[in-house]
Scaffold this motif. Structure first.
Motif, PDB file in Angstrom:
ATOM      1  N   LYS A 109       0.837  -1.214   0.000  1.00 48.52           N
ATOM      2  CA  LYS A 109       0.000   0.000   0.000  1.00 48.52           C
ATOM      3  C   LYS A 109       0.864   1.254   0.000  1.00 48.52           C
ATOM      4  CE  LYS A 109      -4.429  -1.126   0.231  1.00 48.52           C
ATOM      5  NZ  LYS A 109      -5.493  -0.533  -0.535  1.00 48.52           N
ATOM      6  N   ASN A 110       1.964   1.224   0.742  1.00 51.08           N
ATOM      7  CA  ASN A 110       2.857   2.378   0.786  1.00 51.08           C
ATOM      8  C   ASN A 110       3.493   2.597  -0.586  1.00 51.08           C
ATOM      9  OD1 ASN A 110       4.116   4.594   1.990  1.00 51.08           O
ATOM     10  ND2 ASN A 110       5.896   3.379   2.570  1.00 51.08           N
ATOM     11  N   PHE A 113       0.926   4.111  -2.758  1.00 51.61           N
ATOM     12  CA  PHE A 113       0.748   5.523  -2.400  1.00 51.61           C
ATOM     13  C   PHE A 113       1.894   6.363  -2.957  1.00 51.61           C
ATOM     14  CE2 PHE A 113       1.627   8.852   0.908  1.00 51.61           C
ATOM     15  CZ  PHE A 113       0.654   9.745   0.480  1.00 51.61           C
ATOM     16  N   GLN A 114       3.126   5.889  -2.776  1.00 47.36           N
ATOM     17  CA  GLN A 114       4.295   6.622  -3.282  1.00 47.36           C
ATOM     18  C   GLN A 114       4.259   6.750  -4.805  1.00 47.36           C
ATOM     19  OE1 GLN A 114       6.486   8.190  -1.282  1.00 47.36           O
ATOM     20  NE2 GLN A 114       5.366   7.408   0.492  1.00 47.36           N
ATOM     21  N   ASN A 116       1.568   7.087  -6.498  1.00 54.59           N
ATOM     22  CA  ASN A 116       0.316   7.792  -6.814  1.00 54.59           C
ATOM     23  C   ASN A 116      -0.756   6.882  -7.412  1.00 54.59           C
ATOM     24  OD1 ASN A 116       1.158  10.389  -5.890  1.00 54.59           O
ATOM     25  ND2 ASN A 116       2.410  10.542  -7.758  1.00 54.59           N
ATOM     26  N   PHE A 119      -4.864   7.082  -3.119  1.00 53.90           N
ATOM     27  CA  PHE A 119      -4.856   8.340  -2.393  1.00 53.90           C
ATOM     28  C   PHE A 119      -4.351   8.139  -0.969  1.00 53.90           C
ATOM     29  CE2 PHE A 119      -8.249   9.130  -5.562  1.00 53.90           C
ATOM     30  CZ  PHE A 119      -7.682  10.245  -6.180  1.00 53.90           C
ATOM     31  N   GLU A 120      -3.902   9.215  -0.377  1.00 52.66           N
ATOM     32  CA  GLU A 120      -3.417   9.175   1.000  1.00 52.66           C
ATOM     33  C   GLU A 120      -4.496   8.651   1.944  1.00 52.66           C
ATOM     34  OE1 GLU A 120      -1.219  12.085   4.259  1.00 52.66           O
ATOM     35  OE2 GLU A 120      -2.148  12.976   2.494  1.00 52.66           O
ATOM     36  N   GLU A 121      -5.743   9.037   1.702  1.00 47.94           N
ATOM     37  CA  GLU A 121      -6.845   8.592   2.552  1.00 47.94           C
ATOM     38  C   GLU A 121      -6.956   7.060   2.557  1.00 47.94           C
ATOM     39  OE1 GLU A 121     -11.661   9.231   3.114  1.00 47.94           O
ATOM     40  OE2 GLU A 121     -10.663  10.099   1.378  1.00 47.94           O
ATOM     41  N   PHE A 123      -4.510   4.896   1.910  1.00 45.30           N
ATOM     42  CA  PHE A 123      -3.353   4.368   2.640  1.00 45.30           C
ATOM     43  C   PHE A 123      -3.569   4.501   4.144  1.00 45.30           C
ATOM     44  CE2 PHE A 123       0.772   5.022   4.725  1.00 45.30           C
ATOM     45  CZ  PHE A 123       1.311   3.762   4.514  1.00 45.30           C
ATOM     46  N   ASN A 124      -4.047   5.654   4.592  1.00 49.99           N
ATOM     47  CA  ASN A 124      -4.274   5.879   6.020  1.00 49.99           C
ATOM     48  C   ASN A 124      -5.357   4.956   6.574  1.00 49.99           C
ATOM     49  OD1 ASN A 124      -2.273   7.786   6.413  1.00 49.99           O
ATOM     50  ND2 ASN A 124      -3.607   9.486   5.861  1.00 49.99           N
ATOM     51  N   SER A 154       9.686   7.877   4.021  1.00 44.90           N
ATOM     52  CA  SER A 154       9.358   9.211   3.505  1.00 44.90           C
ATOM     53  C   SER A 154      10.599  10.090   3.403  1.00 44.90           C
ATOM     54  CB  SER A 154       8.291   9.884   4.382  1.00 44.90           C
ATOM     55  OG  SER A 154       8.828  10.180   5.646  1.00 44.90           O
TER      56      SER A 154
END
Length: 170
Positions: A109-110, A113-114, A116, A119-121, A123-124, A154
């Motif tokens: 998932k990370n 996310f990295q 793109n 979305f960040e949501e 992943f969170n 990050s």
């Protein structure tokens, strides 16, 4: 978590097993979630004698098979492997296989996310879901290590190297 409909059907279908175990066999310490169940007793012979009774009931009444290779009889202080945790007399730990699966999913998932792809949501939400799993056991160190590794990621370090940092030692 699996499909909620499957969980519901398992609970409805296996209600007959629950009734058999509680009322016919009069087993006091019985836990079941979907198709996983645990029976506790201080008497090993009693537990061994239950196996054919339960197996025959499942076969005859519900047309199901008991997986004999998944039956484990052990002392409670050795821990009970149930639903992704190992349950010990005074605490729970995350099963090593579950820990590895969670870490693999977070890495994926990370990465998405990295790149793109999500979305960040999203992943969170994934991260918070796994943190919820960790709240039910001795998972504080695992959570801290995940957060540290994500912070390192990050800042440009390799995410796989960071998330593997001796994770099996927790």
């Amino acid at each position: 978590m699996g499909n909620v409909t499957s969980q519901l059907f398992a609970n409805i279908y296996l209600n007959e097993l629950d009734q058999f175990i509680k009322h016919k066999l009069k087993i006091k310490y019985y836990l079941r979630y979907c198709d996983d169940f645990v029976i506790l007793s201080e008497n090993k012979k009693y537990l061994i004698d239950l196996i054919p009774l339960i197996s025959n009931f499942l076969k005859d009444k519900l047309k199901l098979m008991l997986h004999l290779d998944k039956i484990i009889i052990r002392k409670y202080h050795q821990g009970i492997d149930f639903l992704g945790y190992v349950i010990l007399p005074h605490y729970r730990v995350l099963r090593t296989k579950t820990k590895r699966k969670i870490l693999r999913k977070i890495i994926g998932k990370n990465r998405d996310f990295q790149d793109n792809l999500i979305f960040e949501e999203s992943f969170n939400q994934t991260l918070q879901s796994y943190f919820g799993v960790l709240k039910h056991c001795q998972g504080y160190k695992i959570r801290q290590r995940i957060l540290y590794c994500l912070k390192q990621q990050s800042s440009g370090h390799s995410q796989q190297d960071n998330l593997k940092l001796n994770i099996d030692n927790n």
